[in-house]
Design a protein around this motif. Structure first.
Motif, PDB file in Angstrom:
ATOM      1  N   VAL A 149      -2.055  -0.839   7.404  1.00  0.00           N
ATOM      2  CA  VAL A 149      -1.327  -0.047   6.802  1.00  0.00           C
ATOM      3  C   VAL A 149      -0.594  -0.656   5.570  1.00  0.00           C
ATOM      4  O   VAL A 149       0.037   0.125   4.929  1.00  0.00           O
ATOM      5  N   ALA A 150      -0.544  -1.812   5.868  1.00  0.00           N
ATOM      6  CA  ALA A 150       0.119  -2.571   4.976  1.00  0.00           C
ATOM      7  C   ALA A 150      -0.428  -2.722   3.540  1.00  0.00           C
ATOM      8  O   ALA A 150       0.087  -3.293   2.625  1.00  0.00           O
ATOM      9  N   LEU A 151      -1.732  -2.554   3.583  1.00  0.00           N
ATOM     10  CA  LEU A 151      -2.816  -2.812   2.465  1.00  0.00           C
ATOM     11  C   LEU A 151      -3.535  -1.819   1.698  1.00  0.00           C
ATOM     12  O   LEU A 151      -3.495  -1.604   0.605  1.00  0.00           O
TER      13      LEU A 151
ATOM     14  N   ALA B 246       9.745  -1.813  -3.745  1.00  0.00           N
ATOM     15  CA  ALA B 246       8.710  -1.740  -2.873  1.00  0.00           C
ATOM     16  C   ALA B 246       7.397  -2.413  -3.330  1.00  0.00           C
ATOM     17  O   ALA B 246       6.955  -2.342  -4.288  1.00  0.00           O
ATOM     18  N   ASN B 247       6.975  -3.238  -2.248  1.00  0.00           N
ATOM     19  CA  ASN B 247       5.680  -3.931  -2.278  1.00  0.00           C
ATOM     20  C   ASN B 247       4.815  -2.916  -1.405  1.00  0.00           C
ATOM     21  O   ASN B 247       4.575  -3.289  -0.307  1.00  0.00           O
ATOM     22  N   ALA B 248       4.449  -1.655  -1.786  1.00  0.00           N
ATOM     23  CA  ALA B 248       3.757  -0.833  -1.076  1.00  0.00           C
ATOM     24  C   ALA B 248       2.249  -1.279  -0.962  1.00  0.00           C
ATOM     25  O   ALA B 248       1.741  -2.140  -1.941  1.00  0.00           O
ATOM     26  N   PRO B 249       1.613  -0.719   0.062  1.00  0.00           N
ATOM     27  CA  PRO B 249       0.166  -0.831  -0.172  1.00  0.00           C
ATOM     28  C   PRO B 249      -0.847  -0.476  -1.158  1.00  0.00           C
ATOM     29  O   PRO B 249      -0.295   0.859  -1.628  1.00  0.00           O
ATOM     30  N   TYR B 250      -1.494  -1.170  -2.230  1.00  0.00           N
ATOM     31  CA  TYR B 250      -2.124  -0.608  -3.324  1.00  0.00           C
ATOM     32  C   TYR B 250      -3.436  -1.056  -3.496  1.00  0.00           C
ATOM     33  O   TYR B 250      -4.032  -1.028  -4.382  1.00  0.00           O
ATOM     34  N   VAL B 251      -4.218  -1.670  -2.351  1.00  0.00           N
ATOM     35  CA  VAL B 251      -5.547  -1.974  -2.171  1.00  0.00           C
ATOM     36  C   VAL B 251      -6.268  -0.533  -2.192  1.00  0.00           C
ATOM     37  O   VAL B 251      -5.988   0.129  -1.227  1.00  0.00           O
TER      38      VAL B 251
ATOM     39  N   VAL C 157       8.108  -1.566  -8.540  1.00  0.00           N
ATOM     40  CA  VAL C 157       6.927  -1.533  -7.300  1.00  0.00           C
ATOM     41  C   VAL C 157       6.026  -2.913  -8.294  1.00  0.00           C
ATOM     42  O   VAL C 157       5.845  -3.143  -9.288  1.00  0.00           O
ATOM     43  N   GLU C 158       5.269  -3.192  -6.978  1.00  0.00           N
ATOM     44  CA  GLU C 158       4.181  -4.241  -7.526  1.00  0.00           C
ATOM     45  C   GLU C 158       2.844  -3.383  -7.613  1.00  0.00           C
ATOM     46  O   GLU C 158       2.871  -2.292  -6.715  1.00  0.00           O
ATOM     47  N   VAL C 159       1.981  -3.880  -8.253  1.00  0.00           N
ATOM     48  CA  VAL C 159       0.643  -3.119  -8.490  1.00  0.00           C
ATOM     49  C   VAL C 159      -0.544  -3.840  -8.852  1.00  0.00           C
ATOM     50  O   VAL C 159      -0.143  -5.317  -9.358  1.00  0.00           O
TER      51      VAL C 159
ATOM     52  N   ALA D 129       3.774 -15.049  -2.763  1.00  0.00           N
ATOM     53  CA  ALA D 129       4.463 -15.781  -3.732  1.00  0.00           C
ATOM     54  C   ALA D 129       4.717 -14.871  -5.053  1.00  0.00           C
ATOM     55  O   ALA D 129       5.654 -14.752  -5.793  1.00  0.00           O
ATOM     56  N   ARG D 130       3.477 -14.219  -5.100  1.00  0.00           N
ATOM     57  CA  ARG D 130       3.746 -13.299  -6.644  1.00  0.00           C
ATOM     58  C   ARG D 130       4.745 -12.235  -6.557  1.00  0.00           C
ATOM     59  O   ARG D 130       4.947 -11.803  -7.595  1.00  0.00           O
ATOM     60  N   THR D 131       5.012 -11.759  -5.212  1.00  0.00           N
ATOM     61  CA  THR D 131       5.916 -10.726  -5.055  1.00  0.00           C
ATOM     62  C   THR D 131       7.375 -11.305  -5.497  1.00  0.00           C
ATOM     63  O   THR D 131       8.323 -10.255  -5.640  1.00  0.00           O
TER      64      THR D 131
ATOM     65  N   VAL E 185       2.252  -8.535  10.548  1.00  0.00           N
ATOM     66  CA  VAL E 185       3.074  -8.373   9.642  1.00  0.00           C
ATOM     67  C   VAL E 185       2.556  -8.675   8.334  1.00  0.00           C
ATOM     68  O   VAL E 185       2.413  -9.928   8.382  1.00  0.00           O
ATOM     69  N   PHE E 186       2.613  -7.954   7.317  1.00  0.00           N
ATOM     70  CA  PHE E 186       1.946  -8.583   5.910  1.00  0.00           C
ATOM     71  C   PHE E 186       2.767  -9.787   5.555  1.00  0.00           C
ATOM     72  O   PHE E 186       4.115  -9.658   5.560  1.00  0.00           O
ATOM     73  N   VAL E 187       2.283 -10.787   5.311  1.00  0.00           N
ATOM     74  CA  VAL E 187       2.861 -12.018   4.792  1.00  0.00           C
ATOM     75  C   VAL E 187       3.420 -11.881   3.344  1.00  0.00           C
ATOM     76  O   VAL E 187       2.468 -11.776   2.482  1.00  0.00           O
TER      77      VAL E 187
END
Ligand code: GLN
Length: 280
Positions: free
Chosen positions: A192-194, A168-173, A223-225, A79-81, A74-76
């Motif tokens: 799937v988390a990345l 959402a901190n959705a996958p954005y890589v 959202v984060e990006v 801190a940035r989030t 599971v996505f850890v």
């Protein structure tokens, strides 16, 4: 030798440092604390030296001052989030209806539950069964439901058009950049988390398109990006009809975007969810 003896501890620090752990002293302290005996400690140190993320070994990560349960894969929480919590709190009034998508551990929802003023609805969603079970553990004491499914799909249809905040901190890589991630992330976290598709924005775009109808007029998507994706994401949000703003925090090395559903856009008015709607 007891696992907390100074000699043992120094040996752990030395092994971690030799393996390239930047925060060897801190990690040694946490691993010593987590181990119930010398054999367990040796096992944990072996796994850490082999590259396993500290958070999976401890079973928790700190996020916004709380220990969050982290299960393997599971996505850890990063801190940035924490920037998403500040950004969401800045645009969200009292008694809000709040949904976290791509919730992973559910860390964001926990932090929002403390930060927002008396939210009237909190819920979290993830596609990955491992994340759903982990988030359920983290959110059980708050009685926050965690739905399994793709983005908004598993949510009660009565919530449509009534959410004040979707976060959402959705996958954005970008898929082609997954190989550039640190090994800890690449080897141990669920792809799937990345993986955000070819330009990194595939999931964020799907979230934004659906958010237009799930948000109440005046409600916000937060959202984060990645910092370099801001212009492209702004264009996506604007094209969809949301009003986008960028928030950057240099200290956290974090970038968030808020996207407001304008009050003038007609959405489907649900019948089943009476209650307050923010109209600003
Ligand atoms: N590598 C990014 C990070 O650590 C991945 C975040 C994401 O895709 N949500 O923040």
């Amino acid at each position: 030798m007891a696992p907390d003896s100074p000699v043992e501890r120094a040996a752990v620090v030395a092994r971690l440092r030799a393996a390239g752990c930047v925060w060897a002293e801190d990690e040694a302290r946490l691993l010593v604390e987590a181990a119930t005996g010398p054999e367990m400690l040796a096992g944990l140190v072996d796994r850490r030296v082999a590259g396993e993320p500290l958070e999976y070994l401890l079973g928790w990560a700190e996020f916004c001052g709380e220990r969050i349960v982290v299960e393997p894969g599971v996505f850890v929480p990063r801190a940035r989030t924490a920037l998403l919590v500040t950004a969401a709190a800045a645009v969200t009034g009292p008694a809000a209806a709040v949904v976290e998508l791509c919730c992973g551990t559910g860390a964001l929802t926990r932090a929002l539950a403390r930060r927002l003023v008396a939210p009237r609805l909190l819920a979290a969603v993830d596609l990955d069964p491992a994340a759903v079970s982990c988030a359920r553990r983290n959110l059980a004491d708050l009685a926050v439901p965690v739905f399994a499914g793709d983005l908004f799909d598993p949510l009660p249809v009565a919530w449509r058009g009534n959410l004040d905040l979707v976060v959402a901190n959705a996958p954005y890589v970008p898929t082609g950049e997954l190989t550039l991630l640190p090994a800890e992330s690449r080897r141990y976290e669920a792809p799937v988390a990345l993986d955000g598709g070819s330009n990194g924005l595939a999931v964020l775009r799907r979230i934004a398109v659906a958010a237009l109808s799930w948000l109440a007029p005046g409600g916000h998507l937060v959202v984060e990006v990645g910092a370099v994706q801001v212009d492209e994401l702004r264009a996506v949000l604007t094209e969809i009809g949301l009003v986008a703003e960028v928030i950057r925090d240099e200290a956290l090395d974090a970038t968030a975007m808020t996207a407001r559903r304008p009050t003038g856009v007609a959405g489907r008015r649900p019948s089943g969810m009476a209650g307050r709607r923010r109209e600003n």
